[in-house]
Every structure is written in C-alpha cells, then in structure tokens.
Write an enzyme that holds these catalytic residues in place. Structure first.
Site, PDB file in Angstrom:
ATOM      1  N   LYS A  35      -9.368   7.131  36.483  1.00  0.00           N
ATOM      2  CA  LYS A  35      -8.810   8.493  36.505  1.00  0.00           C
ATOM      3  C   LYS A  35      -8.791   9.068  35.083  1.00  0.00           C
ATOM      4  O   LYS A  35      -9.055   8.335  34.112  1.00  0.00           O
ATOM      5  CB  LYS A  35      -7.395   8.433  37.086  1.00  0.00           C
ATOM      6  CG  LYS A  35      -6.437   7.601  36.227  1.00  0.00           C
ATOM      7  CD  LYS A  35      -5.154   7.237  36.951  1.00  0.00           C
ATOM      8  CE  LYS A  35      -4.244   6.438  36.038  1.00  0.00           C
ATOM      9  NZ  LYS A  35      -3.063   5.909  36.752  1.00  0.00           N
ATOM     10  N   ARG A 130       8.114   7.734  42.606  1.00  0.00           N
ATOM     11  CA  ARG A 130       7.127   8.780  42.344  1.00  0.00           C
ATOM     12  C   ARG A 130       6.475   9.043  43.701  1.00  0.00           C
ATOM     13  O   ARG A 130       6.982   9.857  44.445  1.00  0.00           O
ATOM     14  CB  ARG A 130       6.159   8.296  41.264  1.00  0.00           C
ATOM     15  CG  ARG A 130       5.494   9.402  40.512  1.00  0.00           C
ATOM     16  CD  ARG A 130       4.692   8.891  39.331  1.00  0.00           C
ATOM     17  NE  ARG A 130       3.680   7.906  39.716  1.00  0.00           N
ATOM     18  CZ  ARG A 130       2.835   7.333  38.861  1.00  0.00           C
ATOM     19  NH1 ARG A 130       2.880   7.627  37.577  1.00  0.00           N
ATOM     20  NH2 ARG A 130       1.931   6.462  39.280  1.00  0.00           N
ATOM     21  N   TYR A 255       0.513  22.463   5.961  1.00  0.00           N
ATOM     22  CA  TYR A 255       1.487  23.376   6.556  1.00  0.00           C
ATOM     23  C   TYR A 255       2.913  22.942   6.243  1.00  0.00           C
ATOM     24  O   TYR A 255       3.220  21.750   6.211  1.00  0.00           O
ATOM     25  CB  TYR A 255       1.289  23.427   8.072  1.00  0.00           C
ATOM     26  CG  TYR A 255       0.069  24.229   8.467  1.00  0.00           C
ATOM     27  CD1 TYR A 255      -0.031  25.585   8.130  1.00  0.00           C
ATOM     28  CD2 TYR A 255      -0.977  23.638   9.169  1.00  0.00           C
ATOM     29  CE1 TYR A 255      -1.156  26.327   8.483  1.00  0.00           C
ATOM     30  CE2 TYR A 255      -2.095  24.375   9.538  1.00  0.00           C
ATOM     31  CZ  TYR A 255      -2.172  25.713   9.194  1.00  0.00           C
ATOM     32  OH  TYR A 255      -3.280  26.434   9.544  1.00  0.00           O
ATOM     33  N   MET A 303      -5.132  21.592  13.101  1.00  0.00           N
ATOM     34  CA  MET A 303      -6.000  21.606  14.281  1.00  0.00           C
ATOM     35  C   MET A 303      -7.342  20.924  14.025  1.00  0.00           C
ATOM     36  O   MET A 303      -7.851  20.183  14.875  1.00  0.00           O
ATOM     37  CB  MET A 303      -6.232  23.049  14.750  1.00  0.00           C
ATOM     38  CG  MET A 303      -6.981  23.111  16.073  1.00  0.00           C
ATOM     39  SD  MET A 303      -7.405  24.777  16.581  1.00  0.00           S
ATOM     40  CE  MET A 303      -5.812  25.480  16.936  1.00  0.00           C
TER      41      MET A 303
HETATM   42  C1  LIG Z   1      -2.947   4.521  36.528  1.00  0.00           C
HETATM   43  C2  LIG Z   1      -2.659   3.600  37.629  1.00  0.00           C
HETATM   44  C3  LIG Z   1      -3.042   2.253  37.559  1.00  0.00           C
HETATM   45  C4  LIG Z   1      -3.614   1.617  36.304  1.00  0.00           C
HETATM   46  O1  LIG Z   1      -2.604   1.453  35.369  1.00  0.00           O
HETATM   47  P1  LIG Z   1      -2.866   0.738  33.943  1.00  0.00           P
HETATM   48  O2  LIG Z   1      -1.528   0.639  33.341  1.00  0.00           O
HETATM   49  O3  LIG Z   1      -3.748   1.678  33.191  1.00  0.00           O
HETATM   50  O4  LIG Z   1      -3.529  -0.544  34.244  1.00  0.00           O
HETATM   51  C5  LIG Z   1      -2.853   1.469  38.676  1.00  0.00           C
HETATM   52  N1  LIG Z   1      -2.289   1.980  39.802  1.00  0.00           N
HETATM   53  C6  LIG Z   1      -1.888   3.268  39.891  1.00  0.00           C
HETATM   54  C7  LIG Z   1      -1.255   3.755  41.150  1.00  0.00           C
HETATM   55  C8  LIG Z   1      -2.039   4.118  38.807  1.00  0.00           C
HETATM   56  O5  LIG Z   1      -1.621   5.381  38.892  1.00  0.00           O
END
Ligand SMILES: *Cc1c(COP(=O)(O)O)cnc(C)c1O
Length: 362
Positions: A35, A130, A255, A303
């Site tokens: 992802k 969640r 800055y 930036m």
């Molecule tokens: C992102 C995610 C993972 C992987 O997590 P890592 O800590 O990057 O290994 C596994 N399961 C779910 C549901 C996730 O959202």
C-alpha cells in the site's frame, strides 16, 4: 547526470528481506503489503521485485486496479475493502479480495445476486478499534456472510495488531487469544501478523503473514535498525551540494534566523527539502552524508534546500554527493531526529524526486 534529488532503489534487497520473512514464518503464506505506493518505493516496482509472493495487499481499490492493469496475476487483497456498490463492482471485475469489516458492507452484499463471486477476509477487531467487527458480533456476521451467494467460501479471517512493536506490551498476546478464541470451530485461513508480529511474536504467526515495512528493509521496532534485524534497506535518498560558503560568528542561517553561527565555519547548501519529503521537523544536528562523511544539519529545513555544517570538510564543493538516508545512514536514525517513524519518511517522498534503479548505475 543525476537529477538534483533522487532515490536509488536496490530492488535485489526485496528478495533478501522476503527470505527473512520466510525464515521467521516458514509455514505461512506471504501477503506482501505494498500500500501507500509500495511504502513510497513505487507500487509496481515493488510488485515486480516480489513476483513470488502468495498475495499482495493494498489499502484501496484503485491501488488493486493499478496492479491488475499492469498485469499482476497474484492474489490481491484490499485491506480497506469497499464502501459502495460501485467499489464492489470494481473488486469483482478485477478479481480483488475484499476485507469485510462493516455492517454497511453486509447490506451491500445482501442486495446482490451472484453473477461473479468475491473472496473475502472477515476482519475481527481485537482491540485496535480501527476496522473490524467486535467479537460479540462475529458469529452473527459470519452467519450472514455465509448465506450471501456472492461470497466465495471458505471465508478467510484477519485481525490487526495494535502494539506488536513493543515486546513488553501484553496487548499482543491478548489480541491473539481473543482472535483464536472467537474463531474456534470456524473453518478458513487466518492472518494476524504484520512485520513486528512476524519478527517478535511467534504466537501471531498463522496461515498467512502480512509483512510491510520489513520487506523494505526497515525495522518496525523503535530504537532498532533493519540492518540489526538482518534486513537490507532498499531505498536511499540522495542529492548534492549546490553551494558552499564561509559563515562568520554571529551570522544566522535560514528561516526565522533559527540557527546562529557560534564559530566561523563552512556552510553547505543541499538541494533537498520538505518539498521532496525530507522531514520539516528534522532537528539541528540531524546527520547527512556529504561525500560519505557525516555532517550535521543546521537551521530549518525549507522546501527545496537544507543547510549543513561542513566544518569537518571545508574542501567540499558544489556538485558533491549527499545522502539523506541510505547506505551508511539508517532511515530509522533520521526518523528519530525528526520525531517520527521511518514509515512516514519513505511514504512521504514526493513526485518530483526521481527514482533510479541501482542496476542502472552499474
Ligand atoms: C500496513 C498493514 C500491514 C503491514 O504493516 P507493517 O508494520 O508495515 O508490517 C499489515 N496489515 C495491515 C492490516 C496493515 O494495514
């Protein structure tokens, strides 16, 4: 000529890191989590570097569609599932597995007749709060799903760990116990562990593991690097000096005039900034490698540029190479200096940063 700011990907490291997953979980199938644009490494690049995994996991439907359109044939699991009937159609068309975690999804399923079937992962919320159904609702939900003609059987089962990166926290074993207890007598493959679960909790290994960050060679544990865990980082972030100049005592840099020069020194200006994804909150002292040697950040990150103190190499010149993290400088260390976690650093690299495959540099 390399672009000013670029990443170098050592994609061979992906297979090394995958082997580490296999060593930890020799009996599990592997769902590689890619992802967030492959944790900032590039969705398709990482998918192509890991052709031999049992499945890929993405967060969103459109990420799954991108993989299918690129010809990826592996099983693909969409971790956030779907929220509309249109999204469910897309899952069916592209043959993507869906997480089922809400009553809204159950209503959408119930309204469908089965022309095509969808493989689903029923998510149990064991404390993350969640996504997922509570244990008390699980059996009723399972029953309802089992009656939907659109659902392929057996239904797979998943939960997600909240605190696996803390080996002292009793939460993980509580979650595992609640998951296993609730699912007693239910058929279907199970999946619990993310990277921290795989590396730290044998109890969390089940039929499937879901490694994310460790595949990229990065440690899920605070205060530890991927290299200490036997992993190899894939991504290095690089740039170069674009100006070198003397600076006098009492002058300020950047800055808000936030850094005041106390001893005359040589200042280097590097072409990297928060517009590239370098963390705005990196503190004064954050190391960068100039010509392979450490130099501390001074002043605020802007930036497009940062400034570094070149007192240990006053002969450095514009054009000299700078590594922000990568070989010789762990992204985990930079994350600590910036008050964040390495996940956000790799995910935060922006579009203007060019990606270079290390095999092109050979
Ligand atoms: C992102 C995610 C993972 C992987 O997590 P890592 O800590 O990057 O290994 C596994 N399961 C779910 C549901 C996730 O959202």
């Amino acid at each position: 000529m390399t672009p000013a700011a670029y990443t170098v990907l050592k994609l061979d490291a992906a297979q090394h890191n995958l082997q580490k997953v296999r060593d930890c979980a020799p009996h599990a199938k592997i769902m590689a989590v890619i992802k967030g644009n492959g944790y900032g490494h590039g969705l398709l690049r990482i998918a192509e570097a890991l052709p031999n995994v049992d499945a890929f996991a993405v967060a969103r439907v459109d990420e799954g569609i991108r993989l299918r359109k690129a010809g990826i044939k592996n099983k693909i699991v969409v971790l956030e599932g779907f929220t509309s009937s249109q999204e469910l159609d897309a899952l069916l068309i592209y043959q993507l597995d869906a997480l089922v975690h809400s009553f809204t999804q159950l209503d959408i399923f119930a309204s469908r007749t089965a022309r095509a079937q969808i493989a689903v992962w029923l998510k149990l919320d064991t404390g993350m709060n969640r996504l997922g159904f509570k244990a008390k609702d699980f059996h009723a939900v399972y029953q309802r799903l089992n009656e939907c003609p659109i659902i392929k059987r057996p239904i797979s089962l998943m939960t997600h760990l909240a605190s696996a990166d803390d080996k002292q926290d009793p939460m993980t074993l509580k979650q595992v116990a609640l998951f296993n207890g609730t699912l007693q007598g239910i058929a279907g493959e199970r999946s619990i562990a993310n990277s921290a679960g795989i590396l730290g909790w044998a109890e969390a290994l089940a039929d499937w593991v879901r490694p994310g960050i460790m595949l990229y060679g990065i440690s899920p544990f605070p205060g530890m690097t991927g290299e200490q865990l036997g992993l190899k980082p894939i991504l290095g972030l690089h740039s170069r000096l674009i100006a070198v100049k003397p600076i006098e005592k009492g002058e300020t840099v950047g800055y808000a005039c936030a850094w005041v020069c106390e001893n005359p020194t040589t200042l280097g200006v590097v072409a990297i900034g928060y517009g590239d994804g370098y963390p705005r909150h990196a503190k004064v002292g954050t190391p960068v490698l100039v010509n392979g040697k450490r130099a501390p950040l001074v002043g605020r990150v802007s930036m497009d540029m940062i400034t570094v103190d070149l007192k240990t190499q006053p002969d450095a010149k514009p054009g000299d190479p700078v590594t922000l993290w990568g070989e010789g400088l762990a992204v985990e260390e930079i994350a600590q200096w910036a008050g964040t976690i390495p996940y956000t650093l790799v995910c935060g690299i922006t579009q203007r940063v060019r990606q270079i495959d290390s095999s092109w540099l050979k």
